[in-house]
Design a protein around this motif. Structure first.
Motif: not given
Length: 686
Positions: A115-122, A339-343, A356-363
């Motif tokens: 979940y924290m690996d934003e590069a892999a998600i992109e 993600t940004d659009l939904r927020f 938006q909450s920090a990425r670690w909180k969402r993870a």
């Protein structure tokens, strides 16, 4: 431009936003500094307790406290949850670095890492979502639509404890023992399928609601455009129109809380007869419920309305609807633009949160949602000592005894009703800290590089676990909350209470604090949950968790009359000129606040440390209770809470004290002060 939901035809990148791990706005007290001659005011506070006890107890905190930018509301309990989450993240990071960590701890660490690996998600885009979108694209008739709707069904929350009955799929399913048959588990089918929080958002004609509807429709169109679809505005309008039709058939919050209206046993044949329009055989097969012979249609009107729309709405709109909701539901593990659009809509517009909450909180929120007890086991092994569990169990026993004594003193209650009420208290299962047995996650596949795939597999894994309960006997000791959640719950069907470990720490429970502090803080929470067994909903269930009328006619009439007075009392509270608290919607919680606070007070006064104490201890007890509900909310969040939450805002929960005689004595509250009620006007139920 893209016109199909087949991801093979057109490559698309998408995204969804996760919320921080949900907590209820509870918070415990700090010690009062009351003098022995008159009620002392907390530092910097000039309000008399009899004019506004909430402001008296919390004024300094309200003046000093700012709501964090990533929140729609804030309170001391939120801060406690934040501290707890920070601890858990460290445990997860330690497990990731420890090659000898337990398998489930490593699995949770891999989930969090992905979940924290934003590069892999992109880079992954919607790869893991392609099979779901392909199913949508292949819908070519009402039978295949019904089957896909069934395949998307997932296990939902307990409707007896939910503050939001809406699920992101067209329906939700909850599996537990039957309302009138505690010997077997059955599926409860719940309403869902709308993107706004409640039917009121679609049906209320106020300017604020009209503005939210416009912005929501714009959000749908923007999401479709990002997905590469043409004619996005027209398609969004049709999706919104479909949701509006669904919302029209939804039960209101008040209706959903009326368990008698939910007590509808349907067979497979009943679905076709009572909710025509959908191919229910195809739906149930897709949902893997086709072998069941009995269901609870919790929201029969919504089932009928949704089935009618399956027949009436064109397939192209249904496919767009399912595609949009797939993107919307899973956006937190899709690329950043989504993600940004939904927020922008769900965060800024609906809750008023500017950031938006920090990425670690969402993870962490996602990891908790997927592997709640695996994370909870890590937490209790580190942070919940055995002696704390023993002391809380003793406090629970004391408050249960106090509640039984209150039952014995009820002049209006007949002996037959009294006997069964006391049996219900005595036979309650009370879970403290953590469950007696832990879930296994051995069958869950988790990849450290596939965030979206992990979420989808976790949902499927959880659904399969829930379906397995249909072949098992109901378990009174099954937990409904993970240990790391700062909250507590009453489970009417199980006649059980859960007090997770995370709420059993300062400031709620502090082994170094006075008994007055602990009884006012965690004691009132314990009393509240016990009292839920005797609120307007819980009182309809007997000691075995069976929905049954165990009251005499006269007792029930008295109970309803007394409860109605509390409804009327809360209806007078208006946080906004155009919006009042709904006394009926919040009745269950208000009854439990009232009865629970009274029982906690009695238990404290009967305890060794409380016997013979005077007004100083009483002031500490009540001030602690008031401080436990201190909360600040942005306007958008407050409006949403008043419309949809079964709990009144914290300020008005504090006003429970105006119904207890001992509060008047402790703070010398006199006629003419704003919260004063004449003795005959004070609500007395339990």
């Amino acid at each position: 431009m893209k016109t199909s939901w087949n991801p093979i035809k057109t490559a698309v990148t998408l995204a969804l936003c996760g919320a921080a791990f949900a907590v209820a706005p509870l918070q415990a007290a700090e010690q009062s500094t009351a003098a022995s001659t008159a009620p002392a005011k907390p530092a910097g506070v000039t309000m008399l307790p009899g004019d506004d006890f909430y402001a008296y107890a919390n004024g300094e905190w309200m003046n000093k406290t700012e709501i964090p930018a990533d929140r729609g509301a804030w309170g001391s309990m939120y801060a406690l949850a934040e501290e707890t989450n920070a601890r858990i993240v460290k445990l997860i990071e330690e497990a990731a670095a420890n090659k000898s960590a337990k398998p489930e701890a490593r699995k949770a660490a891999d989930f969090y890492k992905a979940y924290m690996d934003e590069a892999a998600i992109e880079s992954a885009g919607l790869n893991a979502l392609k099979p779901r979108l392909a199913k949508i694209d292949m819908i070519n008739d009402r039978a295949s639509l019904s089957r896909v709707l069934g395949e998307f069904l997932r296990a939902d929350v307990d409707p007896l404890n939910a503050t939001n009955f809406n699920t992101p799929n067209l329906f939700g399913v909850w599996i537990n023992q039957g309302l009138t048959d505690p010997s077997r588990n059955v599926p409860y089918i719940l309403q869902g399928g709308i993107g706004l929080p409640d039917r009121a958002y679609y049906l209320d004609n106020s300017p604020k609601m009209a503005e939210l509807r416009t912005k929501y429709q714009q959000y749908i169109a923007q999401m479709l455009k990002l997905a590469g679809l043409d004619n996005a505005e027209q398609r969004a309008a049709k999706i919104f129109a479909l949701e509006s039709e669904l919302a029209t058939s939804h039960a209101s919050r008040e209706e959903s809380a009326d368990i008698q209206k939910a007590n509808n046993t349907w067979t497979m044949q009943d679905f076709a007869a009572k909710a025509p329009g959908m191919d229910w055989k195809a739906f149930m097969k897709g949902a893997r419920l086709d072998k069941q012979d009995r269901f609870i249609a919790y929201h029969p009107g919504a089932l009928k309305g949704a089935a009618a729309q399956v027949a009436a709405t064109d397939l192209a709109t249904w496919k767009d609807y399912l595609g949009f909701h797939s993107l919307n539901q899973f956006a937190s593990t899709l690329p950043k633009a989504y993600t940004d659009l939904r927020f922008e809509f769900y965060g800024k517009t609906l809750t008023g949160s500017p950031q938006q909450s920090a990425r670690w909180k969402r993870a962490l929120s996602a990891t908790n949602g997927a592997m709640d007890e695996a994370v909870g086991k890590m937490y209790v092994e580190k942070y919940f000592p055995a002696q704390d569990k023993a002391r809380i169990l003793k406090m629970v026993a004391d408050i249960k005894t106090a509640f039984e004594r209150r039952i014995d003193k009820l002049e209006w209650m007949a002996p037959t009703t009294r006997t069964q009420a006391k049996e219900k208290v005595r036979t309650m299962y009370v879970g403290v800290g953590y469950p007696d047995s832990w879930k296994s996650y051995a069958g869950l596949q988790v990849s450290p590089t596939d965030a979206l795939g992990n979420v989808l597999r976790a949902q499927e894994f959880n659904y399969t676990q829930q379906l397995a309960k249909l072949k098992q006997k109901p378990k009174k000791t099954e937990w409904a909350m993970p240990p790391q959640l700062v909250n507590a719950v009453n489970l009417p069907l199980q006649n059980a209470l859960n007090f997770p470990a995370a709420i059993l720490q300062p400031p709620f429970y502090d082994p170094k604090a006075s008994d007055a502090h602990n009884y006012g803080a965690i004691g009132s929470v314990i009393g509240h949950e016990i009292s839920h067994s005797f609120d307007d909903q819980g009182a309809q269930f007997d000691a075995q968790g069976r929905l049954r009328d165990w009251w005499t006619k006269e007792d029930l009439a008295h109970f309803k009359t007394a409860s109605q007075k509390l409804v009327e009392q809360y209806n007078t509270y208006k946080p906004f000129d155009d919006l009042a608290v709904n006394g009926q919607l919040t009745l269950s919680e208000n009854l439990s606040d009232l009865a629970g606070l009274a029982a906690a007070y009695d238990a404290f006064k009967s305890s060794p440390a409380g016997k013979g104490t005077g007004v100083e201890a009483d002031r500490e007890f009540y001030t602690g209770f008031a401080q436990s509900w201190r909360t600040k909310m942005r306007e958008a969040s407050m409006r949403r809470a008043v419309l949809t939450d079964g709990h009144a805002p914290g300020q008005y929960r504090t006003y429970t004290v105006r119904n207890l005689d001992s509060w008047y004595k402790a703070f010398d509250v006199q006629p003419g002060q704003k919260l004063y009620l004449a003795p005959e006007q004070r609500v007395r139920v339990w």
